[in-house]
Design a protein around this motif. Structure first.
Motif, PDB file in Angstrom:
ATOM      1  N   GLY A  65       0.821  -1.201   0.000  1.00 57.63           N
ATOM      2  CA  GLY A  65       0.000   0.000   0.000  1.00 57.63           C
ATOM      3  C   GLY A  65       0.858   1.254   0.000  1.00 57.63           C
ATOM      4  O   GLY A  65       1.792   1.397  -0.793  1.00 57.63           O
ATOM      5  N   ALA A  66       0.556   2.174   0.914  1.00 59.98           N
ATOM      6  CA  ALA A  66       1.319   3.428   1.001  1.00 59.98           C
ATOM      7  C   ALA A  66       2.770   3.187   1.400  1.00 59.98           C
ATOM      8  O   ALA A  66       3.637   4.025   1.150  1.00 59.98           O
ATOM      9  CB  ALA A  66       0.654   4.363   2.015  1.00 59.98           C
ATOM     10  N   ASN A  67       3.039   2.032   2.018  1.00 65.00           N
ATOM     11  CA  ASN A  67       4.392   1.712   2.465  1.00 65.00           C
ATOM     12  C   ASN A  67       5.122   0.784   1.506  1.00 65.00           C
ATOM     13  O   ASN A  67       6.094   0.141   1.896  1.00 65.00           O
ATOM     14  CB  ASN A  67       4.331   1.082   3.861  1.00 65.00           C
ATOM     15  CG  ASN A  67       3.999   2.103   4.929  1.00 65.00           C
ATOM     16  OD1 ASN A  67       4.717   3.085   5.106  1.00 65.00           O
ATOM     17  ND2 ASN A  67       2.892   1.901   5.619  1.00 65.00           N
ATOM     18  N   GLN A  68       4.667   0.729   0.269  1.00 70.61           N
ATOM     19  CA  GLN A  68       5.345  -0.093  -0.736  1.00 70.61           C
ATOM     20  C   GLN A  68       6.382   0.744  -1.460  1.00 70.61           C
ATOM     21  O   GLN A  68       6.094   1.833  -1.952  1.00 70.61           O
ATOM     22  CB  GLN A  68       4.333  -0.641  -1.737  1.00 70.61           C
ATOM     23  CG  GLN A  68       4.955  -1.598  -2.743  1.00 70.61           C
ATOM     24  CD  GLN A  68       3.902  -2.404  -3.463  1.00 70.61           C
ATOM     25  OE1 GLN A  68       2.883  -2.755  -2.898  1.00 70.61           O
ATOM     26  NE2 GLN A  68       4.135  -2.683  -4.733  1.00 70.61           N
ATOM     27  N   PRO A  69       7.621   0.249  -1.544  1.00 67.22           N
ATOM     28  CA  PRO A  69       8.669   1.011  -2.242  1.00 67.22           C
ATOM     29  C   PRO A  69       8.350   1.153  -3.730  1.00 67.22           C
ATOM     30  O   PRO A  69       7.550   0.409  -4.295  1.00 67.22           O
ATOM     31  CB  PRO A  69       9.918   0.150  -2.034  1.00 67.22           C
ATOM     32  CG  PRO A  69       9.614  -0.715  -0.864  1.00 67.22           C
ATOM     33  CD  PRO A  69       8.147  -0.974  -0.933  1.00 67.22           C
ATOM     34  N   ILE A  70       9.017   2.096  -4.368  1.00 60.71           N
ATOM     35  CA  ILE A  70       8.885   2.284  -5.805  1.00 60.71           C
ATOM     36  C   ILE A  70       9.338   1.028  -6.535  1.00 60.71           C
ATOM     37  O   ILE A  70      10.291   0.358  -6.120  1.00 60.71           O
ATOM     38  CB  ILE A  70       9.724   3.491  -6.252  1.00 60.71           C
ATOM     39  CG1 ILE A  70       9.169   4.783  -5.648  1.00 60.71           C
ATOM     40  CG2 ILE A  70       9.795   3.596  -7.772  1.00 60.71           C
ATOM     41  CD1 ILE A  70      10.030   5.994  -5.915  1.00 60.71           C
ATOM     42  N   ALA A  71       8.647   0.685  -7.610  1.00 60.98           N
ATOM     43  CA  ALA A  71       9.010  -0.487  -8.399  1.00 60.98           C
ATOM     44  C   ALA A  71      10.470  -0.414  -8.819  1.00 60.98           C
ATOM     45  O   ALA A  71      10.956   0.631  -9.253  1.00 60.98           O
ATOM     46  CB  ALA A  71       8.111  -0.585  -9.629  1.00 60.98           C
TER      47      ALA A  71
END
Length: 414
Positions: free
Chosen positions: A374-380
């Motif tokens: 979610g909001a705490n997922q790093p950039i691909a």
């Protein structure tokens, strides 16, 4: 989530719907006769091609006319394999070991209307704008240090007393003096992954929203708790606690070296347990929660295990959804996948070794499981960049340059 684990007799790891066919794009393939489902799978020393074929044979027997064809990723990631197939105009039907992001969500079927998805572990934590694109079988914990009991005895070490990074570093020195390679690593993806298992446990326990802040430009690697972990790691390389030649090893090589007693400690996820069981080494290996400069025990860095997505451009979307439902809800399919990779899920138990029991006890004492979603997922692409920067420490870069490199890369992604 806490569940009871028992000895795993099975083998094999991890690092991935709609109400009707019309809801997913107007096509209908409810007639399964002659359908071939192409499934991208994660191949590891535990999750072998034979394992997946044996598992999916069960689905074929229960669904006459359906053939499940493995799409092997080889040396590339499942995400890269999917993109290759899409670019070639030849989309697979299902992909495993892929976690959708806001940038890639349109590639996958929205499964939010499928009631069975809500029963799967961590589904809500991986939601994007309230929608469910990925469904998993279980969950993993990864902030673990496995150790050779004989090495610790020879070095006069008590694993239960190692709580801080200073104590961890001191233990490495004693293990080296006792004639052991203190800490096992390897090349490929392992270097960066081990760093995450170590640093995320400490940093994200102290600040669970750190990644969201980094996404918003309100935090940086160079001015956060990540820098001291990079400094520790660089120090281990300089002292010979981590061998520079280890970058030439594959994941399987590194795991084998630890299992053969050539090194004393190994940072790895719970999916290492089945490998130790298969090698009949479980009773010779102990495990403790990753040391931290903050609270101890820290939260356990973890994730959804065996995640599945349905590819939006699948030519057999309805059958693909039916297959994913089976993979994530059928009791026998669930138990097989949990046992094969040392994973867990509420309401499911399976036989497990003494080492697996020890991992369960660590989970029971952990304050939480830290999930980057979610909001705490790093950039691909971040995991690849992290791996690159951590490996640069082996070839002369400094901790500060690595941290600055991570910030520069992140900022460049817009």
């Amino acid at each position: 989530m806490k569940t009871m684990w028992r000895r795993a007799s099975g083998l094999a790891l991890a690092p991935l719907v709609m109400a009707s066919a019309v809801a997913c794009g107007g096509e209908s393939d409810s007639a399964s006769e002659g359908t071939t489902l192409r499934v991208i799978v994660n191949i590891t020393p535990n999750l072998t091609e034979k394992y997946w074929n044996d598992l999916f044979d069960r689905y074929e027997k229960a669904n006459p006319g359906v053939t499940v064809k493995l799409e092997l990723t080889g040396t590339i990631s499942a995400d890269a394999k999917l993109r290759q197939d899409l670019a070639a105009g030849d989309p697979p039907d299902v992909a495993q070991q892929i976690i959708p992001t806001t940038e890639t969500a349109s590639l996958f079927a929205d499964l939010s209307n499928e009631s069975w998805t809500s029963k799967a572990p961590l589904t809500d934590q991986y939601a994007l704008d309230g929608k469910h694109y990925v469904v998993g079988v279980g969950e993993q914990i990864q902030s673990l240090v496995f150790y050779n009991k004989a090495a610790f005895t020879k070095a006069g070490l008590d694993a239960s007393a190692i709580h801080t990074m200073d104590q961890f570093t001191e233990a490495m020195g004693k293990l080296k003096d006792a004639g052991y390679k203190p800490l096992q690593t390897s090349g490929q993806w392992v270097t960066g992954a081990q760093f995450s298992m170590m640093a995320d446990a400490g940093v994200l326990t102290a600040d669970p929203q750190w990644t969201a802040k980094r996404n918003d430009g309100k935090a940086s690697f160079a001015k956060s708790g990540y820098l001291p972990y990079l400094e520790n790691y660089k120090g281990w390389i300089d002292k010979g606690y981590l061998e520079k030649s280890a970058l030439g090893l594959t994941y399987a090589d590194g795991q084998t070296a630890f299992l053969n007693g050539k090194s004393a400690m190994y940072i790895m996820g719970s999916y290492f347990v089945p490998a130790a069981d298969a090698a009949k080494k479980s009773d010779e290996i102990g495990v403790f929660s990753m040391p931290s400069d903050g609270a101890y025990p820290s939260g356990q860095f973890g994730n959804m295990s065996n995640p599945y997505v349905v590819v939006n451009k699948s030519r057999h979307k309805a059958e693909a959804i039916k297959f994913v439902k089976w993979a994530t809800t059928d009791p026998e399919a669930i138990k097989s996948q949990l046992a094969s990779d040392g994973n867990l899920r509420g309401g499911f138990t399976y036989p497990m070794s003494s080492l697996g029991t020890s991992v369960q006890q660590i989970l029971d004492k952990a304050p939480n499981v830290i999930v980057k979603s979610g909001a705490n997922q790093p950039i691909a692409g971040f995991s690849d960049e992290l791996n690159k920067q951590v490996q640069s420490l082996f070839t002369g870069s400094s901790a500060s340059k690595a941290a600055e490199g991570l910030d520069k890369w992140w900022n460049s992604q817009g």
